[in-house]
Write an enzyme that holds these catalytic residues in place. Structure first.
Site, short mmCIF file in Angstrom:
data_model
loop_
_atom_site.label_atom_id
_atom_site.label_comp_id
_atom_site.label_asym_id
_atom_site.label_seq_id
_atom_site.Cartn_x
_atom_site.Cartn_y
_atom_site.Cartn_z
N ASP A 169 53.16 47.84 30.04
CA ASP A 169 53.54 47.17 31.27
C ASP A 169 55.07 47.08 31.31
O ASP A 169 55.75 47.48 30.36
CB ASP A 169 52.85 45.80 31.39
CG ASP A 169 53.31 44.83 30.32
OD1 ASP A 169 54.21 45.18 29.53
OD2 ASP A 169 52.77 43.72 30.27
N SER A 170 55.60 46.57 32.40
CA SER A 170 57.06 46.62 32.59
C SER A 170 57.78 45.42 32.02
O SER A 170 59.00 45.40 31.93
CB SER A 170 57.36 46.69 34.08
OG SER A 170 56.99 45.45 34.67
N GLY A 171 57.04 44.39 31.64
CA GLY A 171 57.66 43.15 31.20
C GLY A 171 57.75 42.12 32.31
O GLY A 171 57.93 40.94 32.05
N GLY A 172 57.63 42.58 33.53
CA GLY A 172 57.80 41.69 34.68
C GLY A 172 56.83 40.51 34.67
O GLY A 172 57.23 39.35 34.75
N PHE A 173 55.55 40.81 34.50
CA PHE A 173 54.53 39.76 34.59
C PHE A 173 54.79 38.65 33.56
O PHE A 173 54.70 37.47 33.88
CB PHE A 173 53.14 40.36 34.41
CG PHE A 173 52.04 39.35 34.58
CD1 PHE A 173 51.63 38.95 35.84
CD2 PHE A 173 51.42 38.79 33.47
CE1 PHE A 173 50.63 38.00 36.00
CE2 PHE A 173 50.41 37.84 33.61
CZ PHE A 173 50.02 37.45 34.88
N ASP A 194 58.25 45.17 38.48
CA ASP A 194 57.94 44.58 39.79
C ASP A 194 58.22 43.09 39.75
O ASP A 194 58.31 42.50 38.67
CB ASP A 194 56.48 44.83 40.18
CG ASP A 194 55.49 44.22 39.18
OD1 ASP A 194 55.82 44.17 37.98
OD2 ASP A 194 54.41 43.80 39.59
N GLN A 198 52.80 45.36 45.60
CA GLN A 198 52.82 43.91 45.77
C GLN A 198 52.44 43.60 47.22
O GLN A 198 51.96 44.47 47.93
CB GLN A 198 54.21 43.36 45.38
CG GLN A 198 54.47 43.39 43.87
CD GLN A 198 53.58 42.40 43.10
OE1 GLN A 198 53.01 41.47 43.66
NE2 GLN A 198 53.46 42.62 41.79
N GLY A 240 49.96 41.62 41.24
CA GLY A 240 49.88 40.35 41.96
C GLY A 240 48.46 39.90 42.25
O GLY A 240 48.23 39.07 43.12
N ASP A 292 42.87 46.56 32.86
CA ASP A 292 43.21 45.92 31.59
C ASP A 292 42.98 44.44 31.78
O ASP A 292 43.09 43.94 32.90
CB ASP A 292 44.68 46.15 31.23
CG ASP A 292 45.58 45.20 31.97
OD1 ASP A 292 45.93 44.14 31.41
OD2 ASP A 292 45.92 45.47 33.15
N CYS A 341 22.25 46.82 20.62
CA CYS A 341 23.69 47.15 20.67
C CYS A 341 24.06 47.91 19.40
O CYS A 341 23.68 47.52 18.29
CB CYS A 341 24.52 45.87 20.79
SG CYS A 341 26.30 46.19 20.69
N CYS A 396 27.03 48.38 18.13
CA CYS A 396 28.32 48.02 17.51
C CYS A 396 28.12 47.57 16.07
O CYS A 396 27.02 47.16 15.67
CB CYS A 396 29.04 46.96 18.35
SG CYS A 396 28.61 45.26 17.93
N CYS A 411 26.64 43.98 15.69
CA CYS A 411 25.20 43.83 15.97
C CYS A 411 24.33 44.59 14.98
O CYS A 411 23.18 44.22 14.74
CB CYS A 411 24.89 44.26 17.39
SG CYS A 411 25.58 43.12 18.60
N HIS A 462 32.32 43.29 18.98
CA HIS A 462 31.19 43.35 19.92
C HIS A 462 31.67 43.38 21.37
O HIS A 462 31.21 44.21 22.16
CB HIS A 462 30.20 42.20 19.73
CG HIS A 462 29.19 42.16 20.83
ND1 HIS A 462 28.09 43.00 20.86
CD2 HIS A 462 29.18 41.48 22.02
CE1 HIS A 462 27.43 42.82 21.99
NE2 HIS A 462 28.08 41.89 22.71
ZN LIG Z 1 27.23 44.41 19.56
#
Ligand SMILES: [Zn+2]
Length: 371
Positions: A92-96, A146, A191, A218, A268, A306, A308, A311, A337
């Protein structure tokens, strides 16, 4: 190096499945990017991330610039080697973060000055500097700086932030073209807050500059969910059809399914990782809180079937015990998980789009999650 190809499109929704080519490999879309704020997706090793199916992670420019700083990361020629992650990284740009974490931030047309949330030291971030830091991080997908504002109905304030964002976007494009064009992609950030016409103005300004992809910024800044979806629904179709579309900072499993239906390709969010550390686990049949006493004697895994690591080897009773005892392994097993759940959800959506069965998938997904 960078390109985006749409492979399949759903007939009855705007969902699409595509392929993003970056300097560090291909990314199948729609894609969810786990957040690796400080050069680590909290509690997981890169091997565990790969095992869970992660294709790309997000690094935070603001955090990495303050700590450990570019001179350390330069010794490793970028974040990939520094953190031992060979797949793509979006920064990311750092803005947020400046607008949400830093103290005393002050915005001018040149950039933003702020005090570090760690030690109060003063810093200035310009559009050019944000791109230079992201180049130092070796980012595969670089984001323009931004100006983010909180959820607001102040039209003038929103328009000012939008205009400044467009002006900064031009500066970002210039320096990126000069220094990093062949190694990375550059995304512009739309924006315009909750105003559809301002979103349209923002899109027009960015499309004229021409970016490798476009993000909706935004959103997820405190607005009600129906407004977030309404803005996404009206703005996503304004963006160039053949470019990747990224909705930043969103969301829950339900948000992802809704937004894929509206044509978003990339996401994200800290939800799967942060919530895992708070004991909240996602499953096809709803979200559970592992600290609940009903799991005390529960010998079943978090989610039957699952695949993973968590699990396959551990019960709800054991995970609850670790969590209640504040054992470190709890954070890791819960996160494995949740990341696996998010990655599987994206794969299922992609496969449904490819078979042109996205609507059926969505209906079943909602029914199961509510059950
Ligand atoms: Zn799992």
């Amino acid at each position: 190096m960078f390109n985006f190809k749409i492979e399949s499109e759903s007939r009855n929704t705007r969902a699409r499945a595509g392929l993003l080519q970056t300097s560090h490999g291909r990314i199948k879309t729609p894609v969810f990017m786990p957040v690796g704020t400080l050069g680590t997706v909290k509690s997981l090793s890169p091997e565990e991330l790969l095992d869970a199916g992660a294709q790309v992670i997000l690094g935070n420019t603001y955090h990495l610039y303050l700590r450990p700083g570019c001179e350390v990361i330069n010794l490793f020629h970028g974040l990939h080697k520094f953190m031992h992650w060979e797949k793509p990284i979006l920064t990311d740009s750092g803005g947020f973060q400046i607008f949400s974490l830093a103290k005393l931030s002050k915005v001018t047309d040149e950039g933003v000055t702020f005090q570090s949330h760690i030690d109060g030291s003063s810093h200035a971030l310009t559009p050019e500097k944000s791109i230079e830091i992201q180049i130092c991080l070796g980012s595969d997908i670089v984001m323009c700086l931004d100006q983010c504002i909180e959820y607001s109905f102040d039209r003038d304030k929103t328009k000012d932030a939008l205009d400044r964002t467009t002006c900064w976007a031009k500066k970002c494009k210039n320096i990126w073209t000069e220094k990093a064009q062949n190694k990375s992609a550059l995304f512009g950030i739309v924006q315009g807050g909750v105003f559809k016409d301002l979103r349209e103005i923002s899109v027009a300004g960015l499309v004229e500059i021409d970016f490798s992809g476009y993000a909706l910024g935004g959103l997820s800044v405190g607005e009600p969910k129906d407004i977030m979806l309404e803005i996404a629904e009206s703005t996503l179709p304004m963006l160039p059809h053949l470019k990747p579309k990224y909705v930043m900072g969103v969301g829950t499993p339900e948000d992802l399914v809704d937004l894929v239906a509206l044509g978003a390709d990339m996401f994200d969010c800290v939800i799967p990782t942060r919530n895992a550390r708070n004991g909240q686990m996602f499953t096809e049949r709803g979200t559970i809180n592992i600290c609940n006493s009903r799991f005390k004697h529960d010998t079943a895994p978090v989610e039957s079937g699952c695949a993973c690591y968590t699990c396959r080897h551990y019960s709800r009773a054991y995970l609850r015990h670790l969590y209640m005892a504040k054992e470190l392994l709890a954070y890791r097993l819960n996160t494995i998980h949740n990341i696996h759940y998010y990655m599987k959800l994206m794969e299922q959506m992609r496969s449904a789009i490819q078979k042109d069965e996205f609507e059926i998938f969505r209906k079943k997904f909602i029914e199961k999650r509510m059950s």
